[in-house]
Design an enzyme around this catalytic site. Structure first.
Site, short mmCIF file in Angstrom:
data_model
loop_
_atom_site.label_atom_id
_atom_site.label_comp_id
_atom_site.label_asym_id
_atom_site.label_seq_id
_atom_site.Cartn_x
_atom_site.Cartn_y
_atom_site.Cartn_z
N MET A 65 37.81 36.87 34.96
CA MET A 65 38.95 37.78 34.80
C MET A 65 38.80 38.55 33.51
O MET A 65 38.77 37.94 32.43
CB MET A 65 40.27 36.99 34.82
CG MET A 65 40.59 36.35 36.15
SD MET A 65 42.11 35.36 36.08
CE MET A 65 41.49 33.88 35.24
N ALA A 66 38.71 39.86 33.62
CA ALA A 66 38.53 40.69 32.43
C ALA A 66 39.72 40.53 31.49
O ALA A 66 40.88 40.61 31.90
CB ALA A 66 38.40 42.16 32.85
N GLN B 30 28.76 36.97 35.07
CA GLN B 30 28.99 38.02 36.06
C GLN B 30 28.62 39.39 35.50
O GLN B 30 29.05 39.76 34.41
CB GLN B 30 30.43 38.05 36.55
CG GLN B 30 30.58 38.98 37.76
CD GLN B 30 31.98 39.07 38.29
OE1 GLN B 30 32.85 39.68 37.67
NE2 GLN B 30 32.22 38.47 39.46
N CYS C 93 35.68 44.40 41.84
CA CYS C 93 36.65 45.02 40.94
C CYS C 93 37.18 46.32 41.56
O CYS C 93 36.41 47.20 41.92
CB CYS C 93 36.01 45.32 39.59
SG CYS C 93 37.21 46.06 38.43
N ASP D 279 45.41 34.15 45.99
CA ASP D 279 46.74 33.58 46.20
C ASP D 279 46.77 32.06 46.23
O ASP D 279 47.55 31.46 46.98
CB ASP D 279 47.37 34.14 47.49
CG ASP D 279 47.57 35.64 47.45
OD1 ASP D 279 47.79 36.17 46.34
OD2 ASP D 279 47.47 36.29 48.50
N GLY E 264 42.06 32.53 40.14
CA GLY E 264 42.16 33.49 39.05
C GLY E 264 43.53 33.43 38.41
O GLY E 264 43.79 32.61 37.53
N ARG E 265 44.44 34.29 38.87
CA ARG E 265 45.76 34.40 38.24
C ARG E 265 46.53 33.09 38.26
O ARG E 265 47.31 32.81 37.34
CB ARG E 265 46.56 35.51 38.94
CG ARG E 265 46.01 36.91 38.66
CD ARG E 265 46.74 37.96 39.47
NE ARG E 265 46.52 37.78 40.91
CZ ARG E 265 47.26 38.36 41.86
NH1 ARG E 265 48.29 39.11 41.52
NH2 ARG E 265 46.98 38.17 43.13
#
Length: 320
Positions: A17-18, A77, A106, A209, A231-232
């Protein structure tokens, strides 16, 4: 002899994650049960340019792409489609990382305008050349992370790309089953992960999700994916990896308190001292750790106003 994928000690990976998955956060998530962590995506042109600068002072790319051996297995990555530069970048990073991952997911316009990220899903001949270059440039395993398509009308582009990747020697594919035009809106379509799994012979990683251990188990059951990538859902919540590992093993998992989350942030803060991480980035991490905490709005204001790490630590210590 070409290296195979490492033996992972679990099924839950941390997504690249950037601006989020810095080396301290990766190390924290690895400690809490992430079986693979991936660097923030890095421009191949930046790698080549920085390497040239660093070599002049007898340094190497590790001064630019920071990591700890405690993170291993560790994946780097890359993004960018210039074939010559890609080959150079792979050769520069391969001594330091266990896996080389390629970004075709992305959706950000400033990336897709460079013929990179999700834009490449529309260019099969270019992607074949990219995969071939990646595989021929190193003995390290090559993996791919991609989106389903660019728009809803071409949401099955990933299938042909996956077939090309497999043919060219890519060893694992992660699918985030949204299109680039969706960004992070709406729900990801897990049925596309099932479709991918049914059409390739290499391991598939499902992404999208997953915010609870039950989500992880449901994705594995519904899609048949080999691994999951978070991720999130892991932002400010490194405990999710341990919870998932426990749930997949026993059907139950432990819970964590606000105090546990704040203590985890201080652990992150201690780890961050080993690396060159901007104060603004550390403050952003603090914001994620206080999400849902009583008085979070006021805490975010105080975090924003903090002008030093000492000030930031004081804010976080004030949380009961």
């Amino acid at each position: 002899m070409r290296c195979q994928l490492p033996n992972f000690d679990g099924r839950a990976f941390l997504a690249p994650m950037a601006g989020v998955s810095d080396p301290a956060l990766r190390l924290l998530c690895r400690k809490w049960g992430a079986s693979l962590v991936v660097t923030e995506f890095t421009n191949i042109h930046s790698i080549v340019a920085q390497n040239q600068i660093l070599r002049k002072s007898n340094q190497n790319i590790c001064q630019f792409m920071q990591y700890s051996d405690l993170e291993r297995p560790l994946s780097v990555q890359l993004f960018g489609s210039d074939i010559d530069v890609l080959s150079q970048a792979v050769r520069i990073v391969e001594p330091y990382f266990d896996i080389i991952d390629y970004n075709m997911g992305c959706p950000a316009p400033h990336i897709t305008r460079q013929m990179a990220g999700a834009a490449l899903l529309q260019h099969e001949s270019v992607t074949r050349q990219i995969f071939r270059t990646l595989v021929e440039s190193t003995d390290k395993p090559i993996t791919l992370k991609m989106r389903a398509g660019v728009t809803d009308e071409d949401r099955h582009l990933f299938l042909n790309i996956a077939g090309i990747a497999q043919d060219e020697g890519v060893q694992m594919i992660t699918l985030h089953p949204r299109t680039a035009s969706q960004g992070y809106s709406g729900r990801s379509d897990w049925s596309l992960i099932r479709l991918l799994k049914d059409n390739v012979r290499i391991p598939v990683v499902g992404n999208g999700d997953i915010t609870t251990p039950q989500d992880a188990a449901n994705m594995i059951e519904e899609t048949g994916c080999d691994y999951i990538m978070i991720g999130r859902g892991a932002m400010g919540n490194p405990f999710l990896f341990r919870q998932i590992n426990e749930y997949l093993k026993s059907g139950s998992y432990g819970t964590f308190t606000t105090h546990d989350r704040i203590q985890a942030f201080f652990e992150y803060l201690k780890m961050s001292a080993q690396y060159k991480i901007k104060l603004s980035s550390i403050k952003s991490q603090a914001m994620r750790f206080v999400k849902g905490v009583d008085g979070a709005t006021r805490l975010r204001e105080m975090i924003t106003a903090a002008s030093s790490l000492r000030d930031l630590a004081g804010v976080m210590k004030s949380i009961s």
